[in-house]
Motif scaffolding. Structure first.
Motif, PDB file in Angstrom:
ATOM      1  N   GLU A  46       0.832  -1.222   0.000  1.00 19.71           N
ATOM      2  CA  GLU A  46       0.000   0.000   0.000  1.00 19.71           C
ATOM      3  C   GLU A  46       0.857   1.259   0.000  1.00 19.71           C
ATOM      4  OE1 GLU A  46      -4.071  -0.377   1.919  1.00 19.71           O
ATOM      5  OE2 GLU A  46      -2.880  -1.589   3.266  1.00 19.71           O
ATOM      6  N   VAL A  47       1.760   1.289  -0.958  1.00 25.99           N
ATOM      7  CA  VAL A  47       2.746   2.360  -1.058  1.00 25.99           C
ATOM      8  C   VAL A  47       3.125   2.508  -2.525  1.00 25.99           C
ATOM      9  CG1 VAL A  47       5.166   1.614  -0.995  1.00 25.99           C
ATOM     10  CG2 VAL A  47       4.244   3.028   0.860  1.00 25.99           C
ATOM     11  N   GLU A  48       3.586   3.652  -2.942  1.00 28.39           N
ATOM     12  CA  GLU A  48       4.087   3.783  -4.304  1.00 28.39           C
ATOM     13  C   GLU A  48       5.378   2.977  -4.436  1.00 28.39           C
ATOM     14  OE1 GLU A  48       2.668   5.343  -6.958  1.00 28.39           O
ATOM     15  OE2 GLU A  48       0.957   5.537  -5.616  1.00 28.39           O
ATOM     16  N   ALA A  49       5.578   2.362  -5.603  1.00 27.44           N
ATOM     17  CA  ALA A  49       6.735   1.493  -5.810  1.00 27.44           C
ATOM     18  C   ALA A  49       8.049   2.204  -5.477  1.00 27.44           C
ATOM     19  CB  ALA A  49       6.757   0.995  -7.248  1.00 27.44           C
ATOM     20  N   MET A  50       8.096   3.483  -5.738  1.00 30.38           N
ATOM     21  CA  MET A  50       9.347   4.220  -5.577  1.00 30.38           C
ATOM     22  C   MET A  50       9.757   4.379  -4.116  1.00 30.38           C
ATOM     23  SD  MET A  50       7.435   4.838  -8.199  1.00 30.38           S
ATOM     24  CE  MET A  50       7.717   4.273  -9.872  1.00 30.38           C
ATOM     25  N   ALA A  51       8.820   4.202  -3.221  1.00 30.44           N
ATOM     26  CA  ALA A  51       9.135   4.310  -1.790  1.00 30.44           C
ATOM     27  C   ALA A  51      10.059   3.180  -1.339  1.00 30.44           C
ATOM     28  CB  ALA A  51       7.850   4.296  -0.971  1.00 30.44           C
ATOM     29  N   TYR A  53      12.645   2.084  -2.763  1.00 30.67           N
ATOM     30  CA  TYR A  53      14.055   2.420  -2.997  1.00 30.67           C
ATOM     31  C   TYR A  53      14.676   3.175  -1.823  1.00 30.67           C
ATOM     32  CZ  TYR A  53      13.598   0.839  -7.778  1.00 30.67           C
ATOM     33  OH  TYR A  53      13.413   0.067  -8.884  1.00 30.67           O
ATOM     34  N   HIS A  54      13.832   3.750  -0.999  1.00 28.26           N
ATOM     35  CA  HIS A  54      14.356   4.445   0.169  1.00 28.26           C
ATOM     36  C   HIS A  54      14.914   3.454   1.189  1.00 28.26           C
ATOM     37  CE1 HIS A  54      14.444   7.369   3.502  1.00 28.26           C
ATOM     38  NE2 HIS A  54      14.587   8.225   2.519  1.00 28.26           N
ATOM     39  N   HIS A  55      14.373   2.231   1.205  1.00 26.05           N
ATOM     40  CA  HIS A  55      14.820   1.201   2.161  1.00 26.05           C
ATOM     41  C   HIS A  55      15.802   0.220   1.515  1.00 26.05           C
ATOM     42  CE1 HIS A  55      11.706   2.347   5.159  1.00 26.05           C
ATOM     43  NE2 HIS A  55      11.078   2.744   4.080  1.00 26.05           N
ATOM     44  N   LEU A  56      15.678   0.056   0.204  1.00 30.49           N
ATOM     45  CA  LEU A  56      16.592  -0.820  -0.532  1.00 30.49           C
ATOM     46  C   LEU A  56      17.217  -0.024  -1.671  1.00 30.49           C
ATOM     47  CD1 LEU A  56      14.287  -3.989  -0.856  1.00 30.49           C
ATOM     48  CD2 LEU A  56      16.001  -3.548   0.903  1.00 30.49           C
ATOM     49  N   PRO A  57      18.281   0.733  -1.379  1.00 35.85           N
ATOM     50  CA  PRO A  57      18.866   1.637  -2.380  1.00 35.85           C
ATOM     51  C   PRO A  57      19.335   0.913  -3.638  1.00 35.85           C
ATOM     52  CG  PRO A  57      19.788   2.020  -0.191  1.00 35.85           C
ATOM     53  CD  PRO A  57      18.984   0.771  -0.098  1.00 35.85           C
ATOM     54  N   ARG A  58      19.748  -0.337  -3.496  1.00 34.86           N
ATOM     55  CA  ARG A  58      20.210  -1.093  -4.660  1.00 34.86           C
ATOM     56  C   ARG A  58      19.048  -1.710  -5.436  1.00 34.86           C
ATOM     57  NH1 ARG A  58      22.996  -4.866  -2.130  1.00 34.86           N
ATOM     58  NH2 ARG A  58      22.776  -6.233  -3.910  1.00 34.86           N
ATOM     59  N   GLY A  59      17.825  -1.361  -5.048  1.00 37.18           N
ATOM     60  CA  GLY A  59      16.648  -1.727  -5.824  1.00 37.18           C
ATOM     61  C   GLY A  59      16.335  -3.213  -5.850  1.00 37.18           C
ATOM     62  N   LYS A  60      15.918  -3.677  -6.994  1.00 35.46           N
ATOM     63  CA  LYS A  60      15.426  -5.052  -7.098  1.00 35.46           C
ATOM     64  C   LYS A  60      16.526  -6.069  -6.802  1.00 35.46           C
ATOM     65  CE  LYS A  60      12.237  -7.929  -9.586  1.00 35.46           C
ATOM     66  NZ  LYS A  60      11.434  -8.178 -10.809  1.00 35.46           N
ATOM     67  N   GLU A  61      17.742  -5.745  -7.184  1.00 41.76           N
ATOM     68  CA  GLU A  61      18.894  -6.631  -6.907  1.00 41.76           C
ATOM     69  C   GLU A  61      18.967  -6.927  -5.406  1.00 41.76           C
ATOM     70  OE1 GLU A  61      21.730  -8.524  -9.407  1.00 41.76           O
ATOM     71  OE2 GLU A  61      19.994  -7.242  -9.753  1.00 41.76           O
ATOM     72  N   GLN A  62      18.867  -5.877  -4.623  1.00 37.80           N
ATOM     73  CA  GLN A  62      18.936  -6.016  -3.166  1.00 37.80           C
ATOM     74  C   GLN A  62      17.725  -6.775  -2.620  1.00 37.80           C
ATOM     75  OE1 GLN A  62      19.620  -2.255  -1.302  1.00 37.80           O
ATOM     76  NE2 GLN A  62      19.985  -3.132   0.738  1.00 37.80           N
ATOM     77  N   LEU A  63      16.583  -6.570  -3.242  1.00 39.87           N
ATOM     78  CA  LEU A  63      15.368  -7.289  -2.861  1.00 39.87           C
ATOM     79  C   LEU A  63      15.553  -8.790  -3.047  1.00 39.87           C
ATOM     80  CD1 LEU A  63      12.305  -7.178  -2.102  1.00 39.87           C
ATOM     81  CD2 LEU A  63      11.835  -7.046  -4.561  1.00 39.87           C
ATOM     82  N   LEU A  64      16.105  -9.179  -4.194  1.00 43.28           N
ATOM     83  CA  LEU A  64      16.306 -10.605  -4.486  1.00 43.28           C
ATOM     84  C   LEU A  64      17.357 -11.200  -3.543  1.00 43.28           C
ATOM     85  CD1 LEU A  64      16.149 -10.565  -8.386  1.00 43.28           C
ATOM     86  CD2 LEU A  64      14.325 -10.966  -6.741  1.00 43.28           C
ATOM     87  N   ASP A  65      18.417 -10.434  -3.265  1.00 44.51           N
ATOM     88  CA  ASP A  65      19.409 -10.873  -2.281  1.00 44.51           C
ATOM     89  C   ASP A  65      18.748 -11.162  -0.942  1.00 44.51           C
ATOM     90  OD1 ASP A  65      21.410 -10.638  -4.109  1.00 44.51           O
ATOM     91  OD2 ASP A  65      22.305  -8.831  -3.266  1.00 44.51           O
ATOM     92  N   GLY A  66      17.833 -10.275  -0.543  1.00 41.57           N
ATOM     93  CA  GLY A  66      17.133 -10.442   0.727  1.00 41.57           C
ATOM     94  C   GLY A  66      16.296 -11.711   0.759  1.00 41.57           C
ATOM     95  N   LEU A  67      15.667 -12.042  -0.362  1.00 38.31           N
ATOM     96  CA  LEU A  67      14.863 -13.262  -0.448  1.00 38.31           C
ATOM     97  C   LEU A  67      15.746 -14.495  -0.258  1.00 38.31           C
ATOM     98  CD1 LEU A  67      12.403 -12.514  -3.404  1.00 38.31           C
ATOM     99  CD2 LEU A  67      11.942 -12.502  -0.949  1.00 38.31           C
ATOM    100  N   VAL A  68      16.891 -14.508  -0.930  1.00 38.97           N
ATOM    101  CA  VAL A  68      17.815 -15.637  -0.820  1.00 38.97           C
ATOM    102  C   VAL A  68      18.283 -15.798   0.635  1.00 38.97           C
ATOM    103  CG1 VAL A  68      20.074 -16.544  -1.470  1.00 38.97           C
ATOM    104  CG2 VAL A  68      18.593 -15.513  -3.190  1.00 38.97           C
ATOM    105  N   ALA A  69      18.656 -14.683   1.244  1.00 37.68           N
ATOM    106  CA  ALA A  69      19.110 -14.736   2.639  1.00 37.68           C
ATOM    107  C   ALA A  69      18.017 -15.305   3.535  1.00 37.68           C
ATOM    108  CB  ALA A  69      19.509 -13.340   3.117  1.00 37.68           C
ATOM    109  N   HIS A  70      16.787 -14.910   3.257  1.00 41.53           N
ATOM    110  CA  HIS A  70      15.656 -15.318   4.092  1.00 41.53           C
ATOM    111  C   HIS A  70      15.385 -16.815   4.033  1.00 41.53           C
ATOM    112  CE1 HIS A  70      11.632 -14.872   5.973  1.00 41.53           C
ATOM    113  NE2 HIS A  70      12.117 -13.749   6.422  1.00 41.53           N
TER     114      HIS A  70
END
Lengths: 199, 199
Positions: A46-51, A53-70
């Motif tokens: 429930e947020v704009e997609a661009m928000a 990037y404020h928590h994951l500056p490296r964007g989708k790459e960092q998101l996928l890294d987080g999934l793997v770690a999890h």
DNA sequence: ACCTGAACACCGTTCAAGT
DNA sequence: ACCTGAACACCGTTCAAGT
């Protein structure tokens, strides 16, 4: 759909890396990796997609890294009592279930992303073997072989090999429940092969 | 860059599924899976991207299926002479090299795409074991375990675990060539564990 | 500090049109 | 039969702007 941004923004629990990763995992588990987009993830939060990037500056790459770690960072219990064979058997069962429950991230685990996640797991396996009295070199080999087997087997399992089922049905006549592969049993049997081969 | 479509179209070797797949594999090997796009593939084939759909009606999905088939379908030699252990050891070495040479498609092999490719390989392993005198059930388990190990190990290897190398360096002092993991030796050792565990 | 909205440079794919 | 070109509905990401 009409939004009331200023009102919603105040009443919402704020965004956090934790919540972003968990929501992303929920999307991957429910709809597949291909449907995980920044825009859809934004909608789910429930947020704009661009928000994001404020928590994951490296964007989708960092998101996928987080999934793997999890999902991939699940070390064995190095302080468990009992024979190392039993400790590793228990770990392997849990790790397999984890990988199957989040099958959508398996391709990411296999790719280069996030070396640290698997390394911690690998180190814990080596530690269990060393404490169990296995020599250093053999422990390194066995840890690697075991983790490789569990990941590889999960990969084969996810693919669901329909033809493999058909082949088994032909080979075994009409016995049993119709020739479907019993993956649980096959995994345990293969695990026995791997653990039985450790000197 | 200016094109002369009518002239080029006549002098070019015509498009074929074979040539499309091979060019796509070349892109993946050289630039990674993420850079394989229909438009880039079209450029490499000196054709508009949309022309590819004439040969692969299911589009990119079919293209990726073709890549998996091209690298994952490499059955063992079921008519080879000698002990089954040696036949499978030779197959495993070749299959590993194949997967590492085309590491970019490993994530696709792991995903559900193209069941037939791995099934044919799996069947050949079972056949080698059966001809070698291994019982039906044990052969099915061993084939699965072996293929799982080879794929899983290749996955670990591709990720290049830098931290694993650092850990080994600490444990072994300054001996050897600097503590880097000898992947060839480790693969062979793990293979010994797996094959040695088959009854 | 945290989020929005418009904009940019890409994607895969459809479809009518050319030869 | 085989390929093109424009168009559509998406992507990830940047950047200035709001609060």
């Amino acid at each position: 759909m009409v939004r009331q941004p200023s009102i919603n923004a105040q009443n919402r629990t704020p965004l956090s890396t934790e919540r972003i990763i968990e929501t992303a995992l929920h999307i991957v588990d429910g709809q597949g990796l291909g449907r995980l987009t920044m825009r859809r993830l934004g909608d789910a939060l429930e947020v704009e997609a661009m928000a994001i990037y404020h928590h994951l500056p490296r964007g989708k790459e960092q998101l996928l890294d987080g999934l793997v770690a999890h999902v991939a960072a699940a070390p064995a219990d190095t302080s468990a009592a009992g024979r190392w064979q039993d400790v590793l058997r228990a770990w392997a069962g849990g790790y397999r279930e984890r990988l199957l429950a989040h099958a959508g991230v398996l391709p990411l685990v296999v790719t280069r992303r996030n070396p640290a996640a698997l390394t911690a797991t690998l180190a814990s396996l080596r530690e269990v073997l060393r404490r169990g009295g296995v020599a250093e070199d053999a422990a390194a080999v066995a840890a690697h072989t075991l983790l490789g087997y569990v990941i590889g087997h999960a990969a084969l399992e996810v693919r669901g090999t329909a033809e493999d089922g058909a082949a088994a049905r032909i080979a075994s006549g009409e016995g049993g429940e119709g020739g479907a592969v019993d993956w649980d049993a096959r995994f345990r049997a293969g695990l026995g092969v791997v653990l039985g081969g450790v000197r």
